[in-house]
Motif scaffolding. Structure first.
Motif, short mmCIF file in Angstrom:
data_model
loop_
_atom_site.label_atom_id
_atom_site.label_comp_id
_atom_site.label_asym_id
_atom_site.label_seq_id
_atom_site.Cartn_x
_atom_site.Cartn_y
_atom_site.Cartn_z
N GLN A 229 11.37 -1.93 -5.38
CA GLN A 229 12.68 -2.00 -5.77
C GLN A 229 13.42 -0.52 -5.38
N LEU A 230 13.57 -0.51 -3.87
CA LEU A 230 14.37 0.67 -3.41
C LEU A 230 15.82 0.42 -3.24
N PRO A 231 16.52 1.33 -3.91
CA PRO A 231 17.90 1.18 -3.53
C PRO A 231 18.30 1.40 -1.90
N ILE A 232 18.72 0.71 -1.15
CA ILE A 232 18.76 1.01 0.22
C ILE A 232 20.28 1.03 0.72
N THR A 233 21.04 2.05 1.24
CA THR A 233 21.99 1.98 1.99
C THR A 233 22.17 1.73 3.47
N ALA A 234 22.49 0.43 3.81
CA ALA A 234 22.12 0.02 5.12
C ALA A 234 23.23 0.38 6.09
N PHE A 235 23.29 0.81 7.14
CA PHE A 235 24.34 1.03 8.27
C PHE A 235 24.03 0.30 9.42
N PRO A 236 24.28 -1.10 9.32
CA PRO A 236 23.83 -2.11 10.55
C PRO A 236 25.09 -1.89 11.52
N VAL A 251 17.61 -7.20 1.70
CA VAL A 251 17.24 -5.65 1.64
C VAL A 251 18.20 -4.97 0.78
N THR A 252 19.26 -5.55 0.59
CA THR A 252 20.35 -4.55 -0.27
C THR A 252 20.67 -5.41 -1.61
N ALA A 253 19.73 -5.85 -1.81
CA ALA A 253 19.80 -6.73 -3.31
C ALA A 253 19.53 -5.93 -4.63
N VAL A 254 18.84 -4.92 -4.36
CA VAL A 254 18.18 -4.10 -5.25
C VAL A 254 19.61 -3.23 -5.95
N PRO A 255 19.95 -3.01 -7.15
CA PRO A 255 21.01 -2.43 -7.78
C PRO A 255 21.25 -1.16 -7.12
N GLY A 256 22.46 -0.60 -6.60
CA GLY A 256 22.84 0.51 -6.02
C GLY A 256 22.78 0.52 -4.56
N SER A 257 22.11 -0.52 -3.96
CA SER A 257 22.24 -0.81 -2.51
C SER A 257 23.59 -0.99 -2.09
N SER A 258 23.89 -0.88 -0.83
CA SER A 258 24.92 -1.31 -0.15
C SER A 258 25.16 -1.33 1.45
N ILE A 259 26.07 -1.91 2.01
CA ILE A 259 26.12 -1.97 3.49
C ILE A 259 27.34 -1.35 3.82
N GLN A 260 27.25 -0.46 4.56
CA GLN A 260 28.41 0.32 5.01
C GLN A 260 28.57 0.34 6.65
N VAL A 289 33.51 -6.89 6.49
CA VAL A 289 34.05 -7.72 5.53
C VAL A 289 33.98 -9.12 5.52
N ARG A 290 34.00 -9.65 6.77
CA ARG A 290 33.84 -11.08 7.11
C ARG A 290 32.54 -11.71 6.93
N THR A 291 31.51 -10.78 7.19
CA THR A 291 30.22 -10.99 6.78
C THR A 291 29.73 -11.03 5.62
N PHE A 292 30.09 -9.93 4.77
CA PHE A 292 29.53 -9.59 3.48
C PHE A 292 30.29 -9.62 2.36
N GLY A 293 31.66 -9.91 2.71
CA GLY A 293 32.77 -9.81 1.89
C GLY A 293 33.17 -8.74 0.94
N THR A 294 32.59 -7.58 1.38
CA THR A 294 33.15 -6.16 0.77
C THR A 294 33.43 -5.10 1.94
N ALA A 295 34.32 -4.45 1.79
CA ALA A 295 34.71 -3.15 2.55
C ALA A 295 33.93 -1.97 2.47
N PRO A 296 33.49 -1.48 3.41
CA PRO A 296 32.59 -0.24 3.55
C PRO A 296 33.63 0.93 3.06
N THR A 297 32.85 1.97 2.41
CA THR A 297 33.67 3.28 2.13
C THR A 297 33.08 4.14 2.64
#
Length: 382
Positions: A229-236, A251-260, A289-297
């Motif tokens: 249950q590792l929170p991962i910040t992915a930068f793909p 792989v970013t389903a754990v709460p706290g994870s995000s895609i940037q 945004v097109r792929t995952f629906g959220t804008a990176p910050t």
């Protein structure tokens, strides 16, 4: 209104619109001065690839126009070197059918409560320039015909108190034929530069696991993340992310994870102009945004190479933080770039490779030794 209008009906409708947009082909809001958020800041052009001079990366969407998203894709929109308004290139759009107006658009980061001027040189019939998402109604600028030459369209807008991005668009009209666009501008105060950091200031006993690129995706790494249950910040990068988006969602389903954001083509940004840096960062943002629906910050600069231009380019793409790291556990390494063990707030670099499961295991063991727990990065960077 149906998009399948006859040319005559389109002209009739637009003639009525001319009451709101007279022959000057320019409109403006009633606000004449910059708001408090931008009163002292100089005006700069915030548009991405405004002159259509920046070539597309080999890792970008095939046929895409850097900085722009054209509804009809490469079947309708392309960069041409034939008779641009200035420089060597312009945007040429030929709507593919009667249901298309050939729209091309981009997201522009702005300051709230601030006045901006959008403009573009256009050629063709019934070409429009407009902005949405300002928090206020903004009439587009348009022209019935440019009589074969170039004509400047201008519209002015003031952002609302909550507006931090707007959508800038250009388009023609149904059954009105090809049009061209060049020298686009969105003039006004730029957002404040992004902040740069290699760690996160916090007294909490936490550490942050970040994983870059995305070319090698293994079930072993996916299982390790889920089991622990590792929170991962992915930068793909956008291309591998779009190739296997479900993997990155898992792989970013754990709460706290995000895609940037990690750029489009992984260049050394310090070798690029500010405009080229902005294309790399903004186009990667748009792809995510097109792929995952959220804008990176958060933006991870490739090779950790960045300069002052990077901070401003990132801000112009809606990025708040440019993040490197202070430990590297990639490819079997266990490097901590400060004395001692991992410390609270440390950012650990890893990569999506065939060694990632083992890298994660060593990083987690190092965190345990230091009495630290992996935590979600984005919530600590707000």
């Amino acid at each position: 209104m149906s998009s399948r209008l006859s040319a005559l009906a389109a002209c009739t409708l637009l003639a009525v619109c001319a009451l709101a947009a007279p022959a000057s082909a320019s409109t403006s809001t009633s606000a004449d001065s910059a708001g408090p958020a931008g009163a002292a800041a100089p005006a700069v052009n915030l548009a991405t690839n405004p002159g259509f001079e920046i070539p597309a990366s080999s890792l970008a969407d095939w046929g895409s126009v850097p900085g722009w998203r054209c509804a009809g894709g490469p079947a309708e929109a392309s960069v041409t070197t034939t008779a641009p308004h200035s420089g060597g290139s312009a945007l040429a759009v030929t709507p593919a059918n009667d249901d298309s107006n050939g729209e091309c658009a981009q997201t522009v980061s702005v300051r709230p409560g601030t006045t901006y001027t959008a403009s573009a040189w256009v050629r063709g019939a019934f070409v429009h320039l407009g902005v949405t998402g300002t928090g206020r109604d903004v009439a587009p600028a348009w022209t019935a015909t440019t009589n074969g030459g170039w004509q400047k369209l201008t519209t002015r807008f003031t952002t609302g108190p909550d507006a931090r991005t707007v959508r800038l668009y250009v388009h023609g009209w149904y059954q009105q034929g090809p049009f061209a666009v060049d020298d686009v501008r969105v003039d006004g105060p730029a957002p404040a530069p992004a902040t740069a950091a290699g760690s996160v200031p916090t007294s909490d006993r936490v550490v942050f696991f970040t994983v870059d690129d995305g070319w090698q995706r293994t079930p072993e790494a996916e299982r390790f993340i889920a089991d622990h249950q590792l929170p991962i910040t992915a930068f793909p990068l956008p291309m591998p992310a779009a190739t296997d988006p479900d993997f990155f969602r898992r792989v970013t389903a754990v709460p706290g994870s995000s895609i940037q954001d990690h750029s489009v083509s992984h260049p050394d940004l310090t070798t690029l102009s500010p405009a080229e840096q902005q294309v790399e960062i903004c186009d990667a943002r748009d792809a995510q945004v097109r792929t995952f629906g959220t804008a990176p910050t958060v933006f991870r600069p490739p090779f950790f190479a960045w300069n002052a231009d990077t901070l401003q380019a990132a801000a112009n793409c809606g990025i708040q933080h440019v993040l490197t790291a202070d430990a590297d556990f990639s490819w079997g390494a266990s490097n901590i770039w400060h004395e001692g063990t991992l410390s609270p707030g440390d950012v650990v670099l890893m990569h999506w490779t065939d060694t990632l499961a083992g890298d994660l295991q060593r990083a987690l063991a190092a965190a345990d030794t230091a009495g630290l727990k992996p935590a979600g990065l984005a919530s600590y960077l707000r």
